[in-house]
Design a protein around this motif. Structure first.
Motif, mmCIF file in Angstrom:
data_model
loop_
_atom_site.group_PDB
_atom_site.id
_atom_site.type_symbol
_atom_site.label_atom_id
_atom_site.label_comp_id
_atom_site.label_asym_id
_atom_site.label_seq_id
_atom_site.Cartn_x
_atom_site.Cartn_y
_atom_site.Cartn_z
ATOM 1 N N MET A 41 10.624 4.275 -11.162
ATOM 2 C CA MET A 41 11.852 4.885 -10.634
ATOM 3 C C MET A 41 12.822 3.841 -10.091
ATOM 4 O O MET A 41 13.863 4.187 -9.527
ATOM 5 C CB MET A 41 11.541 5.930 -9.560
ATOM 6 N N GLY A 42 12.480 2.540 -10.257
ATOM 7 C CA GLY A 42 13.469 1.514 -9.945
ATOM 8 C C GLY A 42 13.157 0.606 -8.774
ATOM 9 O O GLY A 42 14.010 -0.213 -8.399
ATOM 10 N N ALA A 43 11.972 0.720 -8.180
ATOM 11 C CA ALA A 43 11.631 -0.179 -7.081
ATOM 12 C C ALA A 43 11.592 -1.617 -7.577
ATOM 13 O O ALA A 43 11.085 -1.897 -8.675
ATOM 14 C CB ALA A 43 10.281 0.208 -6.478
ATOM 15 N N HIS A 44 12.107 -2.554 -6.783
ATOM 16 C CA HIS A 44 12.151 -3.959 -7.189
ATOM 17 C C HIS A 44 10.894 -4.720 -6.793
ATOM 18 O O HIS A 44 10.544 -5.707 -7.448
ATOM 19 C CB HIS A 44 13.383 -4.637 -6.573
ATOM 20 N N ARG A 45 10.233 -4.296 -5.704
ATOM 21 C CA ARG A 45 8.985 -4.954 -5.329
ATOM 22 C C ARG A 45 8.131 -3.991 -4.516
ATOM 23 O O ARG A 45 8.637 -3.256 -3.660
ATOM 24 C CB ARG A 45 9.226 -6.212 -4.501
ATOM 25 N N LEU A 46 6.840 -4.033 -4.802
ATOM 26 C CA LEU A 46 5.870 -3.276 -4.027
ATOM 27 C C LEU A 46 4.992 -4.262 -3.274
ATOM 28 O O LEU A 46 4.358 -5.136 -3.889
ATOM 29 C CB LEU A 46 5.000 -2.402 -4.936
ATOM 30 N N HIS A 47 4.979 -4.141 -1.947
ATOM 31 C CA HIS A 47 4.087 -4.959 -1.121
ATOM 32 C C HIS A 47 2.817 -4.139 -0.900
ATOM 33 O O HIS A 47 2.786 -3.233 -0.050
ATOM 34 C CB HIS A 47 4.745 -5.288 0.216
ATOM 35 N N ILE A 48 1.789 -4.435 -1.659
ATOM 36 C CA ILE A 48 0.547 -3.674 -1.562
ATOM 37 C C ILE A 48 -0.501 -4.520 -0.847
ATOM 38 O O ILE A 48 -0.857 -5.611 -1.304
ATOM 39 C CB ILE A 48 0.040 -3.261 -2.957
ATOM 40 N N HIS A 49 -0.976 -4.011 0.280
ATOM 41 C CA HIS A 49 -2.012 -4.665 1.061
ATOM 42 C C HIS A 49 -3.316 -3.895 0.872
ATOM 43 O O HIS A 49 -3.362 -2.687 1.108
ATOM 44 C CB HIS A 49 -1.636 -4.709 2.539
ATOM 45 N N LEU A 50 -4.354 -4.582 0.459
ATOM 46 C CA LEU A 50 -5.662 -3.965 0.276
ATOM 47 C C LEU A 50 -6.418 -4.037 1.595
ATOM 48 O O LEU A 50 -6.642 -5.128 2.140
ATOM 49 C CB LEU A 50 -6.440 -4.684 -0.833
ATOM 50 N N ASP A 51 -6.797 -2.879 2.131
ATOM 51 C CA ASP A 51 -7.431 -2.829 3.445
ATOM 52 C C ASP A 51 -8.820 -3.457 3.441
ATOM 53 O O ASP A 51 -9.343 -3.804 4.496
ATOM 54 C CB ASP A 51 -7.515 -1.370 3.921
ATOM 55 N N GLU A 52 -9.406 -3.592 2.298
ATOM 56 C CA GLU A 52 -10.680 -4.291 2.137
ATOM 57 C C GLU A 52 -10.676 -4.957 0.764
ATOM 58 O O GLU A 52 -9.923 -4.538 -0.133
ATOM 59 C CB GLU A 52 -11.861 -3.330 2.275
ATOM 60 N N PRO A 53 -11.457 -5.998 0.564
ATOM 61 C CA PRO A 53 -11.422 -6.706 -0.720
ATOM 62 C C PRO A 53 -11.668 -5.779 -1.903
ATOM 63 O O PRO A 53 -12.580 -4.958 -1.891
ATOM 64 C CB PRO A 53 -12.551 -7.739 -0.572
ATOM 65 N N HIS A 54 -10.845 -5.909 -2.925
ATOM 66 C CA HIS A 54 -10.966 -5.131 -4.163
ATOM 67 C C HIS A 54 -10.490 -6.057 -5.285
ATOM 68 O O HIS A 54 -9.348 -5.946 -5.761
ATOM 69 C CB HIS A 54 -10.101 -3.873 -4.071
ATOM 70 N N PRO A 55 -11.346 -6.980 -5.726
ATOM 71 C CA PRO A 55 -10.928 -8.006 -6.695
ATOM 72 C C PRO A 55 -10.340 -7.427 -7.970
ATOM 73 O O PRO A 55 -9.362 -7.971 -8.507
ATOM 74 C CB PRO A 55 -12.230 -8.765 -6.978
ATOM 75 N N GLU A 56 -10.928 -6.333 -8.487
ATOM 76 C CA GLU A 56 -10.420 -5.746 -9.716
ATOM 77 C C GLU A 56 -8.984 -5.257 -9.535
ATOM 78 O O GLU A 56 -8.121 -5.488 -10.406
ATOM 79 C CB GLU A 56 -11.315 -4.592 -10.172
ATOM 80 N N ALA A 57 -8.729 -4.577 -8.407
ATOM 81 C CA ALA A 57 -7.375 -4.084 -8.142
ATOM 82 C C ALA A 57 -6.405 -5.243 -7.962
ATOM 83 O O ALA A 57 -5.274 -5.221 -8.485
ATOM 84 C CB ALA A 57 -7.372 -3.189 -6.906
ATOM 85 N N ALA A 58 -6.824 -6.262 -7.226
ATOM 86 C CA ALA A 58 -5.946 -7.411 -7.000
ATOM 87 C C ALA A 58 -5.566 -8.079 -8.309
ATOM 88 O O ALA A 58 -4.395 -8.432 -8.535
ATOM 89 C CB ALA A 58 -6.630 -8.404 -6.062
#
Length: 582
Positions: free
Chosen positions: A305-322
């Motif tokens: 929908m046009g967001a320029h950046r998403l700041h996603i913080h993983l609350d616990e380690p998730h290597p696959e998601a990162a």
């Protein structure tokens, strides 16, 4: 193993009364032993000093002599009037006492209250108020004496038990540990934030003391001592309340009715105003703990929908998601592990709401975006038109855009419900839409009703809460909602998700009881669970959350149904090329 079905006191109240009465046998006396007469001159007794040897009853075997020796040792070297006061109380605790013992006790307090208050310790003052309860001359003296006596007796019991917990009496318990087992006698737990039990009880006792000039000095002195002592449940609850309010102030979440900080206009500096829709940049910040597929859907929706950046913080380690998310240039992934937290100005907070607010605020002050939305992984900004031009056209003094919430109906991917307020309806329509539970559902929602914000970046001194932009603890009043821009909340998209998160949300999330609710969502869910088990909870979920034909028709009839297809799988394929597993 103890028998929990047995009474606390074997033999019941017959045994209790037998034990109680066994300690109330009248004193015995030998020749020449007696209390002073009613008209005894009190002035010399204030000057005379107690001899701890109690020579006047030396050799006597009476119970009066035994008590006199005991009290003489306690008051050795102190004024004799203090000893007389103690003797009168000891006599008046027995089944019978000399006829003048009660009137003499009352005379001491009528004539020498200031003198006694300056010299007797709190233990003797409590004994004195108890004696007023049993032998007061007026109804006020007896009622007030009994009330204060019961309060201090219960304090003695529970404070003694607390000693065995090993907890410091000056240290409050952790209020964030909200899993409270059921209280005895089906009592509701004290409402920590806005509960009035303590002030109502103490205030009533203070007011009642106005009704009698003899007991008033003693009663008010004891109550003053009570609220000045830092080792009481009153002080601990006050500290817990303050800690809770401080934490909620930092979070900016769930303001309680009558306790919310007043909103204020937050000045917007000219340099923070972006006007060109071709260069304006907006994005999101989130602290997430979810399967990769859910995070990918959240990210794909907002990038699409046009967001320029998403700041996603993983609350616990998730290597696959990162690894998966970091491949997209518009996503900044931060793993909030122990190493990351060690580099922050604060240690990792226990409450997830506090961590969310901290992460959002730190991101807000370092991002180069023009607008930042603080949203969760199950929340989706929904807009009928492009968002960037609408943000560029905001008045220059607007600090934030409010996103009113809309709850996704379970079992659907494109049907959301609104609150009556958002749809311009009266609250009463909830009982028509939800016939069994509508009267107890705020806004007809089981999730938050505050919505979220898209905040203008670059305003110094501000911080982000879950639902507010704050300056000096005050939420921004200069905010507005954009037409047809809402926050779709996939809070309970199916029965399994509802069940999976139920326990956590009842104690720490959106289902927890608010302090001004008589019968709230948590009460309803607990009652259904306890009385009907899973079937009761399922009936609630079906009526309130599921996108049944009946519910959608009822919502639509009141203008409270929104159609907004998410199409997350298609968006994930467009943005990432493939749908991840997990």
């Amino acid at each position: 193993m103890s028998d929990t079905s047995a009474p606390t006191y074997p033999g019941g109240f017959a045994a209790i009364l037998t034990q109680m009465e066994g300690r109330r046998d009248p004193f015995t006396y030998e020749d020449g032993e007696a209390l002073p007469p009613l008209d005894v001159d009190l002035a010399p007794l204030k000057l005379a000093r107690v001899d701890g040897r109690a020579l006047s009853v030396e050799g006597s075997k009476s119970t009066y002599a035994r008590k006199l020796r005991e009290l003489s040792q306690e008051f050795d070297g102190l004024p004799a009037l203090m000893l007389l006061h103690g003797l009168l109380i000891a006599h008046l605790r027995r089944r019978t006492a000399p006829d003048h013992a009660g009137p003499l006790f009352l005379r001491l307090w009528a004539e020498e209250s200031d003198w006694l208050l300056q010299r007797l310790d709190a233990r003797w003052l409590v004994s004195a108020i108890t004696t007023f309860g049993d032998h007061g001359a007026t109804e006020t003296q007896r009622r007030l004496g009994q009330s204060i006596s019961v309060m201090f007796a219960m304090m003695k019991l529970y404070e003694t038990e607390r000693v065995y917990s090993g907890a410091d009496p000056t240290r409050p318990f952790d209020w964030s540990k909200r899993k409270i087992p059921p209280l005895a006698m089906q009592m509701d737990a004290y409402a920590l934030a806005a509960g009035g039990l303590d002030v109502n009880m103490l205030g009533r006792l203070w007011q009642d003391s106005d009704g009698d000039p003899v007991i008033a000095p003693l009663a008010r002195h004891l109550l003053d001592l009570l609220i000045a002592d830092d080792r009481t449940v009153f002080r601990r609850l006050r500290l817990m309340r303050q800690h809770r309010e401080k934490a909620q102030k930092a979070e900016g979440i769930r303001p309680r009715r009558g306790h919310a900080a007043p909103s204020a206009h937050i000045p917007v500096p000219a340099r923070a105003v972006a006007r060109d829709p071709d260069t304006l940049r907006w994005g999101t910040v989130s602290l997430v703990k979810a399967p990769l597929a859910r995070i990918a859907g959240f990210a794909a929706h907002h990038l699409d929908m046009g967001a320029h950046r998403l700041h996603i913080h993983l609350d616990e380690p998730h290597p696959e998601a990162a690894a998966f998310l970091s491949r997209h240039p518009g996503i900044e992934v931060t793993t909030c592990d122990a190493t990351w937290w060690s580099g922050q100005k604060k240690p990792r907070m226990k409450a997830h709401q506090l961590r969310q607010a901290w992460v959002a605020t730190q991101t807000y002050h370092r991002t180069d975006l023009d607008f930042l939305a603080h949203v969760d992984v199950d929340e989706f900004i929904l807009s009928a038109t492009a968002l960037t031009p609408a943000l560029a056209n905001l008045p220059a003094d607007i600090a934030a855009v409010h996103l009113p919430p809309a709850e996704l109906l379970a079992g659907t991917t494109d049907r959301f419900k609104l609150t009556p307020h958002h749809a311009g309806q009266e609250k009463a329509v909830l009982e028509d839409i939800y016939p069994n539970f509508g009267g107890h559902l705020r806004g007809g929602f089981i999730s938050h009703r505050e919505g979220k914000l898209i905040v203008r970046c670059g305003i110094p001194g501000t911080r982000l809460g879950l639902h507010a932009l704050l300056l000096n603890g005050h939420p921004a009043s200069n905010r507005l909602a954009l037409p047809d821009v809402i926050l779709g909340h996939a809070h309970a998209p199916d029965w399994d998700t509802f069940q999976q998160h139920l326990a956590f949300r009842m104690t720490q999330g959106s289902y927890r009881k608010t302090d001004d609710e008589v019968l709230g969502l948590r009460d309803i869910l607990e009652l259904l669970r306890d009385e009907e088990g899973e079937a009761g909870l399922r009936s609630f979920f079906t009526e309130v959350c599921e996108g049944t034909d009946r519910l959608m028709q009822a919502l639509d009839a009141h203008g409270m149904l929104v159609r907004a297809p998410l199409d997350l799988d298609q968006k994930i394929k467009r943005v990432f090329g493939a749908i991840p597993k997990g």
